[in-house]
Write an enzyme that holds these catalytic residues in place. Structure first.
Site, PDB file in Angstrom:
ATOM      1  N   ARG A 222      93.447  78.502  45.177  1.00 57.48           N
ATOM      2  CA  ARG A 222      94.419  77.674  45.890  1.00 57.48           C
ATOM      3  C   ARG A 222      94.282  77.937  47.391  1.00 57.48           C
ATOM      4  O   ARG A 222      93.899  79.025  47.804  1.00 57.48           O
ATOM      5  CB  ARG A 222      95.843  78.020  45.435  1.00 57.48           C
ATOM      6  CG  ARG A 222      96.918  77.155  46.068  1.00 57.48           C
ATOM      7  CD  ARG A 222      98.319  77.678  45.791  1.00 57.48           C
ATOM      8  NE  ARG A 222      99.321  76.809  46.396  1.00 57.48           N
ATOM      9  CZ  ARG A 222     100.623  77.093  46.485  1.00 57.48           C
ATOM     10  NH1 ARG A 222     101.084  78.238  46.009  1.00 57.48           N
ATOM     11  NH2 ARG A 222     101.451  76.239  47.056  1.00 57.48           N
ATOM     12  N   HIS A 223      94.613  76.919  48.183  1.00 51.75           N
ATOM     13  CA  HIS A 223      94.624  77.098  49.636  1.00 51.75           C
ATOM     14  C   HIS A 223      95.551  78.247  50.021  1.00 51.75           C
ATOM     15  O   HIS A 223      96.402  78.684  49.256  1.00 51.75           O
ATOM     16  CB  HIS A 223      95.087  75.814  50.324  1.00 51.75           C
ATOM     17  CG  HIS A 223      96.480  75.396  49.944  1.00 51.75           C
ATOM     18  ND1 HIS A 223      97.613  76.014  50.428  1.00 51.75           N
ATOM     19  CD2 HIS A 223      96.922  74.427  49.103  1.00 51.75           C
ATOM     20  CE1 HIS A 223      98.689  75.450  49.930  1.00 51.75           C
ATOM     21  NE2 HIS A 223      98.296  74.485  49.112  1.00 51.75           N
TER      22      HIS A 223
ATOM     23  N   ARG B   8      94.611  71.507  54.516  1.00 47.66           N
ATOM     24  CA  ARG B   8      94.783  72.949  54.265  1.00 47.66           C
ATOM     25  C   ARG B   8      93.793  73.475  53.238  1.00 47.66           C
ATOM     26  O   ARG B   8      93.390  74.635  53.291  1.00 47.66           O
ATOM     27  CB  ARG B   8      96.217  73.244  53.833  1.00 47.66           C
ATOM     28  CG  ARG B   8      96.716  72.495  52.607  1.00 47.66           C
ATOM     29  CD  ARG B   8      98.181  72.809  52.344  1.00 47.66           C
ATOM     30  NE  ARG B   8      98.738  72.091  51.205  1.00 47.66           N
ATOM     31  CZ  ARG B   8      99.299  70.891  51.278  1.00 47.66           C
ATOM     32  NH1 ARG B   8      99.376  70.264  52.456  1.00 47.66           N
ATOM     33  NH2 ARG B   8      99.791  70.305  50.201  1.00 47.66           N
TER      34      ARG B   8
ATOM     35  N   ARG C 269     100.772  78.136  54.094  1.00 44.91           N
ATOM     36  CA  ARG C 269     100.915  76.880  54.838  1.00 44.91           C
ATOM     37  C   ARG C 269     102.328  76.704  55.376  1.00 44.91           C
ATOM     38  O   ARG C 269     103.258  77.422  55.001  1.00 44.91           O
ATOM     39  CB  ARG C 269     100.598  75.695  53.915  1.00 44.91           C
ATOM     40  CG  ARG C 269     101.522  75.603  52.699  1.00 44.91           C
ATOM     41  CD  ARG C 269     101.443  74.241  52.043  1.00 44.91           C
ATOM     42  NE  ARG C 269     102.156  74.159  50.783  1.00 44.91           N
ATOM     43  CZ  ARG C 269     103.471  73.994  50.652  1.00 44.91           C
ATOM     44  NH1 ARG C 269     104.246  73.941  51.729  1.00 44.91           N
ATOM     45  NH2 ARG C 269     104.027  73.922  49.462  1.00 44.91           N
TER      46      ARG C 269
ATOM     47  N   HIS D  75      94.642  73.326  44.953  1.00 41.62           N
ATOM     48  CA  HIS D  75      96.083  73.512  45.106  1.00 41.62           C
ATOM     49  C   HIS D  75      96.628  74.274  43.904  1.00 41.62           C
ATOM     50  O   HIS D  75      95.871  74.654  43.007  1.00 41.62           O
ATOM     51  CB  HIS D  75      96.758  72.150  45.268  1.00 41.62           C
ATOM     52  CG  HIS D  75      96.177  71.353  46.396  1.00 41.62           C
ATOM     53  ND1 HIS D  75      96.729  71.310  47.651  1.00 41.62           N
ATOM     54  CD2 HIS D  75      95.052  70.580  46.467  1.00 41.62           C
ATOM     55  CE1 HIS D  75      95.990  70.549  48.444  1.00 41.62           C
ATOM     56  NE2 HIS D  75      94.959  70.092  47.748  1.00 41.62           N
ATOM     57  N   ASP D  76      97.939  74.479  43.884  1.00 43.08           N
ATOM     58  CA  ASP D  76      98.526  75.209  42.759  1.00 43.08           C
ATOM     59  C   ASP D  76      98.217  74.532  41.435  1.00 43.08           C
ATOM     60  O   ASP D  76      97.861  75.179  40.449  1.00 43.08           O
ATOM     61  CB  ASP D  76     100.037  75.375  42.951  1.00 43.08           C
ATOM     62  CG  ASP D  76     100.737  74.084  43.358  1.00 43.08           C
ATOM     63  OD1 ASP D  76     100.072  73.032  43.465  1.00 43.08           O
ATOM     64  OD2 ASP D  76     101.969  74.128  43.572  1.00 43.08           O
TER      65      ASP D  76
END
Length: 662
Positions: A322-323, A391, A326, A564-565
């Site tokens: 995941r990024h 992101r 943020r 992402h998540d």
């Protein structure tokens, strides 16, 4: 007749208090955590930590209290008793004033706990599931070879042994060498280690094997017994007991003998104990296929040796994460920061903390896979793909920068340790891999069916009041776990930035929002059809890359994906290895393809935050080291053959909802 020895432990009487607390909890009408808290507060249970005379006594109390409380978790205790025990362990663990005192679990105990965890998940016991998941995630448990700690200090204290001469250990050691006593059990650990080190697939360095002396334990005990047999017990005239002469009563020869034995063998035995328990704990961790949480680890492990051993059999690795940290990506009408520009970042962008964490994750990957990848970057061996979101792309580039720090001829500017790496991505409305946002009506119709089933509707009914309260407070319609996740994500990001949160959040964030946020990921891949259509395309890509490596047509060593998540939860949920938890920023999973004398195998690992070491995952129906053919066979039901065709449905009137923002 020997009189019963008085309980000298610092937790004397504590077990009775636990019984009283759990009995009162069992009298409650429900098994919610709130009911337990009311009993806890009514008994003023937090006061158990007061009155300790020193930090050492407090440390001992915390260790023994967690061990005593755990006894209510074991079968044949009733289900409600086990729930009460979980809540009790949760409260004790997070309330204890000492740091890093963990709950000891043996291999068999861990298996029982995993069975209970499965029961909690299938029975939709949200509170208990959250409590246990959080403890696993926070590494509250430590895996051990034996239920109780073994060591001279702990052992002598539990025996209540006190001597007139504090300098003589021999009377106490006399007791430890007998059958089924301390050294007998340490010997069993030594046997276990000796078996483990002889296994052809183990990761114990050769030098470490050479240092291990199989006979050290038996030689030490033999010397102790020999010394004991040559000594004459003396009558203690103040009682009916006998004792052995103290140090000052020994002859010079005996003193020399004791000193020699201690000097020669004690360091070996102590090393044996620590090394053997570490190996046994590692085996216990891998055995039950632990997921979710955290894990027992050896901080002194030689990472370079481990990486070199991994490189010997590793042929390909897929890295998905995941990024990083943020700023808020969305907001709500009553948000006091709704008009903020969130300078200098902007909305939904990486913070400086996130940039550093992403870069450091790349450095960690270089340490773990450097011997396998080599030091020179090449598109022939490495590929980076992200989503089209800023992101995610920035996180991917920063992690790649940490992984491929230029050296030698690739260093193109002496004061800039960075080099560019190509990045691939699909536009959001064309994403068929990391987010799968293209039109798939069959997926959304199946998801609607899941959200209309009894389990989901029960969650909805139980949280209706919470939805109504948050709707009034936020100014936005809150009607399901997805909406809760949105509010939680906003508050979490604002809190991380140091922005002040509204006063009302103190009653809701984070504790009342986390369980539903965690639950929001589960319906997305609950059925095989949902897995096949959501996470299936990604699994298919990973499997095809492995097949290409085996066939010799795929040359790349590492595929790196930043998403992402939901990218993580959908992938691991499709693989059947996702335990409910909050997917933190930077959560990372690796899927490794190995080749050894027995053939090709797959190994999965999860690093659920950038602060923890990865732990192995086990695909249901296979082992932690899963043969490739078996791995593919088990996942065939969730791999689409023709995804676009399988997404079609006959009902032309059905309209799929708009996908949620990433």
């Amino acid at each position: 007749m020997e009189e019963p020895r008085e309980d000298t432990r610092v937790t004397a009487g504590f077990i009775e208090d636990c019984k009283t607390l759990i009995n009162k909890f069992e009298e409650c009408d429900d098994i919610r955590f709130q009911d337990f808290c009311e009993v806890w507060h009514s008994m003023k249970f937090s006061a158990i930590f007061t009155g300790r005379q020193s930090y050492v006594e407090m440390l001992e109390f915390c260790e023994d209290a967690l061990q005593d409380a755990k006894s209510f978790l074991k079968p044949p205790c009733r289900f409600k008793t086990q729930i009460g025990c979980l809540y009790l362990l949760y409260a004790l663990y997070y309330k204890q004033p000492c740091e890093d005192v963990k709950i000891r679990f043996t291999y068999s105990e861990w298996k029982e706990l995993k069975e209970l965890h499965n029961t909690l998940k299938t029975g939709n016991h949200v509170d208990a599931n959250y409590v246990l998941s959080k403890m696993i995630y926070d590494d509250a448990f430590v895996h051990t070879a034996y239920e109780n700690e073994y060591g001279f200090e702990k052992y002598l204290r539990s025996k209540g042994i006190q001597f007139a001469n504090p300098y003589s250990l021999i009377p106490a050691l006399n007791d430890t060498v007998e059958q089924k006593r301390l050294f007998s059990r340490i010997g069993k650990i030594g046997d276990f280690y000796n078996q483990a080190r002889c296994m052809p697939t183990n990761e114990i360095p050769e030098k470490a094997r050479e240092k291990f002396d199989v006979t050290a334990y038996t030689d030490f005990v033999k010397e102790l017994k020999s010394l004991r047999d040559r000594r004459i017990p003396v009558k203690n005239h103040s009682s009916d007991d006998y004792y052995y002469p103290a140090w000052k009563d020994q002859s010079s020869d005996e003193k020399s003998k004791i000193a020699y034995i201690t000097r020669k063998f004690l360091p070996i035995i102590l090393a044996l104990v620590f090394v053997s328990v570490a190996i046994a704990a590692n085996a216990s961790r891998g055995g039950p296929g632990r997921r979710g949480g955290g894990h027992s680890r050896n901080p002194n492990r030689n990472e370079e040796s481990e990486a070199a051993l991994r490189a010997a059999s590793l042929r390909q690795v897929t890295v998905v994460f995941r990024h990083s940290h943020r700023t808020p990506a969305d907001t709500y009408p009553n948000d006091p920061h709704i008009n903020s520009k969130l300078e200098p970042y902007g909305w939904g962008q990486l913070t400086n903390e996130g940039k550093l964490a992403a870069y450091n994750q790349g450095l960690w990957l270089a340490k773990r896979y450097g011997p396998f990848l080599g030091t020179e970057f090449s598109t022939d061996i490495f590929q980076l793909q992200t989503t089209a979101v800023d992101r995610a792309q920035m996180s991917g580039m920063l992690t790649s920068a940490g992984l491929w720090v230029p050296k030698g001829t690739q260093l193109w500017k002496s004061n800039l340790k960075w080099q560019p790496t190509p990045i691939k991505y699909q536009e959001l409305d064309q994403d068929t891999l990391l987010l799968v946002r293209t039109d798939c009506r069959a997926y959304y119709r199946e998801l609607d069916a899941v959200k209309n089933d009894t389990e989901y509707q029960q969650v909805q009914a139980e949280n209706k009041q919470l939805y109504d309260e948050l709707t009034a407070l936020t100014g936005m319609s809150i009607s399901n776990p997805d909406d809760i996740m949105s509010v939680y994500g906003t508050l979490r990001a604002e809190s991380d930035l140091g922005l002040p949160l509204p006063d009302w959040t103190k009653d809701y964030y984070p504790d009342r929002l986390v369980p539903l946020t965690i639950y929001s990921y589960l319906p997305l891949v609950k059925t095989d059809l949902l897995k096949r259509l959501k996470g299936g395309p990604f699994v298919k890509k990973i499997v095809n890359d492995m097949k290409g490596k085996v066939a010799g047509t795929e040359k790349k060593k590492m595929f790196m994906y930043t998403g992402h998540d939901s990218t993580i939860t959908n992938l691991l949920g499709t693989l059947g290895v996702w335990d409910p938890q909050q997917p933190e920023y930077g959560i990372l999973t690796t899927i490794e393809l190995h080749e050894n004398a027995e053939g090709w195998n797959v190994q999965l690992f999860l690093r659920n935050t950038t602060q923890r070491v990865p732990y192995p995952l086990t695909v249901p129906g296979c082992d932690t080291v899963c043969p490739l053919d078996k791995f593919i066979e088990l996942l065939t039901p969730v791999i689409p053959v023709d995804w676009e065709k399988e997404c079609q449905i006959d009902d032309d009137s059905y309209v799929a909802p708009t996908p949620l923002p990433p």
